[in-house]
Design a protein around this motif. Structure first.
Motif, short mmCIF file in Angstrom:
data_model
loop_
_atom_site.label_atom_id
_atom_site.label_comp_id
_atom_site.label_asym_id
_atom_site.label_seq_id
_atom_site.Cartn_x
_atom_site.Cartn_y
_atom_site.Cartn_z
N THR A 291 0.83 -1.19 0.00
CA THR A 291 0.00 0.00 0.00
C THR A 291 0.87 1.25 0.00
O THR A 291 2.07 1.21 0.33
CB THR A 291 -0.92 0.04 1.23
OG1 THR A 291 -0.11 0.02 2.43
CG2 THR A 291 -1.87 -1.14 1.25
N THR A 292 0.29 2.36 -0.35
CA THR A 292 0.92 3.67 -0.18
C THR A 292 -0.06 4.57 0.55
O THR A 292 -1.27 4.38 0.47
CB THR A 292 1.30 4.32 -1.53
OG1 THR A 292 0.09 4.63 -2.26
CG2 THR A 292 2.17 3.40 -2.36
N GLY A 293 0.47 5.54 1.29
CA GLY A 293 -0.38 6.56 1.90
C GLY A 293 -0.80 6.31 3.32
O GLY A 293 -1.25 7.23 4.01
N LEU A 294 -0.69 5.06 3.81
CA LEU A 294 -1.02 4.78 5.20
C LEU A 294 0.15 5.20 6.09
O LEU A 294 1.30 5.22 5.65
CB LEU A 294 -1.35 3.31 5.40
CG LEU A 294 -2.53 2.77 4.58
CD1 LEU A 294 -2.68 1.27 4.79
CD2 LEU A 294 -3.82 3.50 4.93
N VAL A 295 -0.13 5.49 7.35
CA VAL A 295 0.90 5.97 8.28
C VAL A 295 1.22 4.86 9.27
O VAL A 295 0.42 4.58 10.17
CB VAL A 295 0.43 7.25 9.02
CG1 VAL A 295 1.54 7.76 9.93
CG2 VAL A 295 0.01 8.33 8.03
N SER A 296 2.35 4.20 9.09
CA SER A 296 2.81 3.11 9.97
C SER A 296 1.65 2.22 10.40
O SER A 296 1.37 2.07 11.60
CB SER A 296 3.51 3.70 11.21
OG SER A 296 4.64 4.44 10.83
N PRO A 297 0.95 1.59 9.46
CA PRO A 297 -0.25 0.82 9.81
C PRO A 297 0.07 -0.47 10.54
O PRO A 297 0.95 -1.23 10.13
CB PRO A 297 -0.88 0.54 8.45
CG PRO A 297 0.29 0.49 7.51
CD PRO A 297 1.26 1.52 8.02
N ASP A 298 -0.66 -0.74 11.62
CA ASP A 298 -0.56 -2.01 12.34
C ASP A 298 -1.64 -2.97 11.87
O ASP A 298 -1.59 -4.16 12.19
CB ASP A 298 -0.68 -1.76 13.84
CG ASP A 298 -0.20 -2.94 14.66
OD1 ASP A 298 0.85 -3.50 14.33
OD2 ASP A 298 -0.88 -3.31 15.65
N GLY A 299 -2.61 -2.46 11.14
CA GLY A 299 -3.68 -3.29 10.62
C GLY A 299 -4.94 -2.47 10.40
O GLY A 299 -5.04 -1.31 10.83
N ILE A 300 -5.93 -3.06 9.71
CA ILE A 300 -7.18 -2.38 9.40
C ILE A 300 -8.21 -2.71 10.48
O ILE A 300 -8.51 -3.88 10.73
CB ILE A 300 -7.68 -2.78 8.01
CG1 ILE A 300 -6.68 -2.28 6.95
CG2 ILE A 300 -9.07 -2.22 7.74
CD1 ILE A 300 -6.99 -2.74 5.55
N LEU A 301 -8.74 -1.68 11.12
CA LEU A 301 -9.67 -1.83 12.23
C LEU A 301 -11.09 -2.12 11.76
O LEU A 301 -11.82 -2.91 12.36
CB LEU A 301 -9.63 -0.58 13.10
CG LEU A 301 -10.61 -0.47 14.26
CD1 LEU A 301 -10.42 -1.62 15.24
CD2 LEU A 301 -10.45 0.87 14.97
N GLY A 302 -11.54 -1.47 10.70
CA GLY A 302 -12.90 -1.66 10.23
C GLY A 302 -13.12 -0.92 8.93
O GLY A 302 -12.30 -0.10 8.51
N VAL A 303 -14.25 -1.20 8.28
CA VAL A 303 -14.59 -0.59 6.99
C VAL A 303 -15.84 0.24 7.17
O VAL A 303 -16.87 -0.24 7.67
CB VAL A 303 -14.83 -1.68 5.92
CG1 VAL A 303 -15.09 -1.03 4.57
CG2 VAL A 303 -13.63 -2.62 5.84
#
Length: 534
Positions: A291-303
């Motif tokens: 991905t690009t644009g996320l900030v140090s992501p640890d994971g996706i919490l929800g949609v």
């Protein structure tokens, strides 16, 4: 698993539930909640938590069974071959579920992670609300075909989440060796979420690393226990070092390192000259996107619900490792190790007090192609990432569910924790929050009135040989009537996975539990419970 009301009034418990042996607290306030005029939609637990079973698939803890004295018993047979599950077993060691579906029919992706041994993504389906699952397939295994060894780790690809973006299905994974560092991103894999085996087109094995490089300072003939190198600081050890030898590129597994050498090494053939290249697997494997644009992501919490037919907006957790540099820094979690050690958590590594030096922030981001994201900034209302209070929500776990409530508002099921957990993973309780816009949230079921909570007080009324440790990853699928729902989540039997035999756990000195070598190593278990609303 035993469940307790706040009054300690016991609920019925099944023999299968006792086999898992985690103690969860169900507050009386959570059981009594409902929707009232002018109040946000609330959800309540209905019935008991049930440990899930999995039919087929990889090795499970219950086969031998594994104990804390021998936590990987049966992982390989007498001939050194990795075993498979012989039939239906408790669904473990797996966690961070990502579950969707309709009514009782569920589809799930799970982080399969035998402690310090291996990691892979596993797919399964259920037709009874998550109580029993049927294995569909697995992929992206980090240590394929390897038997347990001190030279292995379980840092592969984790926290799986599948998104449907502009007509395509994407599987997102966290690359653990470099996770949460500045510039890190999630890996992206194309899948067919509705296929009989959604993971069939992915590599069965795919190792990830730090992308580190160095050179040997002397010639070495493999296998060799010690390998001199110019600089080992960027390598993840225990782990794999890839060395160029006369026999080609060789994988060498090492248990430890000094500043200028890898030690406890095994494997590989051929001779490597002084100055030969040594490296690790890349951060982003070949033929894989990030991905690009996320900030140090640890994971996706929800949609969040889509606002148009193309874009998808997600909540995700930014984690900044080692943000707090000293225990006396403003807003640092200065909980002494002696306190954390009572529940088996934390690390005695001054000036830190054990993983509380991290800082997590819930943010939102939008994508139109599943690869490139636009960060929308932090959301508000989901706790305080600088609060040091004993009942403050400070760390939010990167796995949850956003639902659309019957009244049109949004509901978020999440897991979270505080400074006194000794870890930034956010595993202390499962809560619920509401929002009208997906940006401004209000916690309804929080630290003091959670839907579910671990029992860190270790009361004398708890089961004599069990101590609850961690719960997170609440995945909620609404029923057809919109008033009932299934929640699938992950739970651990002990505060820290696989405590060493002889470890004394508990906060009450008169009711400590000492881990025995023959205690069943039941951890990273998938569980389910029903929710209702009025």
């Amino acid at each position: 698993m035993r469940i307790y009301l706040a009054s300690k009034r016991r609920l019925a418990v099944s023999a299968v539930a006792l086999a898992v042996g985690s103690a969860l607290l169900v507050p009386a306030t959570a059981m009594a909640a409902g929707r009232h005029h002018g109040q946000p939609t609330t959800w309540t637990l209905s019935g008991q938590v049930t440990p899930a079973t999995l039919k087929g698939g990889p090795w499970t803890l219950g086969q031998t069974p594994a104990t804390y004295g021998s936590p990987t018993a049966g992982y390989c047979d007498a001939n050194g071959n990795v075993t498979r599950s012989p039939g239906s077993e408790l669904f473990q060691p797996a966690y961070f579920p990502n579950v969707t579906g309709s009514g009782q029919h569920l589809r799930g992706f799970f982080d399969y992670r035998p402690k310090d041994t291996d990691e892979a993504v596993l797919a399964a389906k259920s037709d009874d609300g998550g109580k029993t699952w049927t294995y569909q397939g697995q992929a992206l295994e980090s240590q394929k075909g390897q038997c347990p060894s001190p030279a292995l780790n379980d840092d592969g690809q984790g926290h799986p989440t599948v998104l449907h973006v502009n007509g395509k299905d994407f599987l997102y994974t966290l690359t653990r060796p470099t996770a949460d560092t500045p510039g890190s991103q999630l890996l992206v894999h194309k899948v067919d979420a509705d296929a009989r085996n959604p993971l069939a087109k992915l590599p069965s094995a795919q190792a990830v690393g730090t992308g580190a490089t160095t050179t040997l300072t002397a010639a070495v003939t493999l296998p060799a226990a010690t390998i001199p190198a110019a600089d080992t600081s960027a390598f993840e050890i225990p782990g794999t070092v890839r060395i160029q030898t006369s026999a080609g590129l060789q994988d060498v597994r090492c248990t430890d390192s000094t500043a200028t050498s890898f030690i406890g090494c095994s494997g590989g053939t051929g001779t490597a000259a002084g100055g030969a290249a040594a490296g690790t697997y890349p951060v982003v494997p070949a033929d894989t996107q990030a991905t690009t644009g996320l900030v140090s992501p640890d994971g996706i919490l929800g949609v969040l619900p889509a606002k148009d037919g193309r874009s998808v907006t997600v909540l995700y957790v930014e984690k900044q490792l080692d943000y707090f540099k000293t225990a006396d820094q403003a807003n640092a979690c200065a909980v002494p190790f002696a306190t954390l050690n009572k529940i088996g958590e934390g690390k005695n590594k001054a000036p830190y007090y054990g993983n509380n030096e991290d800082r997590s922030t819930v943010r939102s981001a939008t994508t139109r192609d599943g690869i490139h994201f636009t960060d929308n900034g932090p959301v508000s209302g989901l706790g305080d990432n600088e609060s040091t209070g004993a009942t403050a929500t400070r760390f939010v776990s990167p796995s949850g569910t956003v639902v659309k409530n019957p009244d049109g508002t949004l509901g978020l099921f999440y897991a979270a924790g505080n400074c006194y957990d000794g870890d930034s993973d956010g595993f202390h309780y499962i809560g619920y929050a509401t929002s009208k816009d997906g940006v401004n949230w209000k916690i309804v079921d929080g630290f003091t009135n959670p839907l579910l909570s671990v029992d860190t007080t270790f009361p004398q009324t708890a089961p004599a040989l069990y101590y609850s440790g961690r719960i997170y990853g609440p995945q909620v699928v609404l029923g057809h009537d919109g008033k009932t729902a299934t929640m699938v989540f992950a739970g651990y039997r002990t505060p820290k996975p696989l405590p060493k035999p002889g470890t004394a756990l508990g906060t009450d000195p008169n009711a400590l539990y000492t881990v025995g070598a023959n205690d069943l190593a039941s951890y990273r278990s998938i569980l389910t419970v029903t929710l209702t609303t009025k």
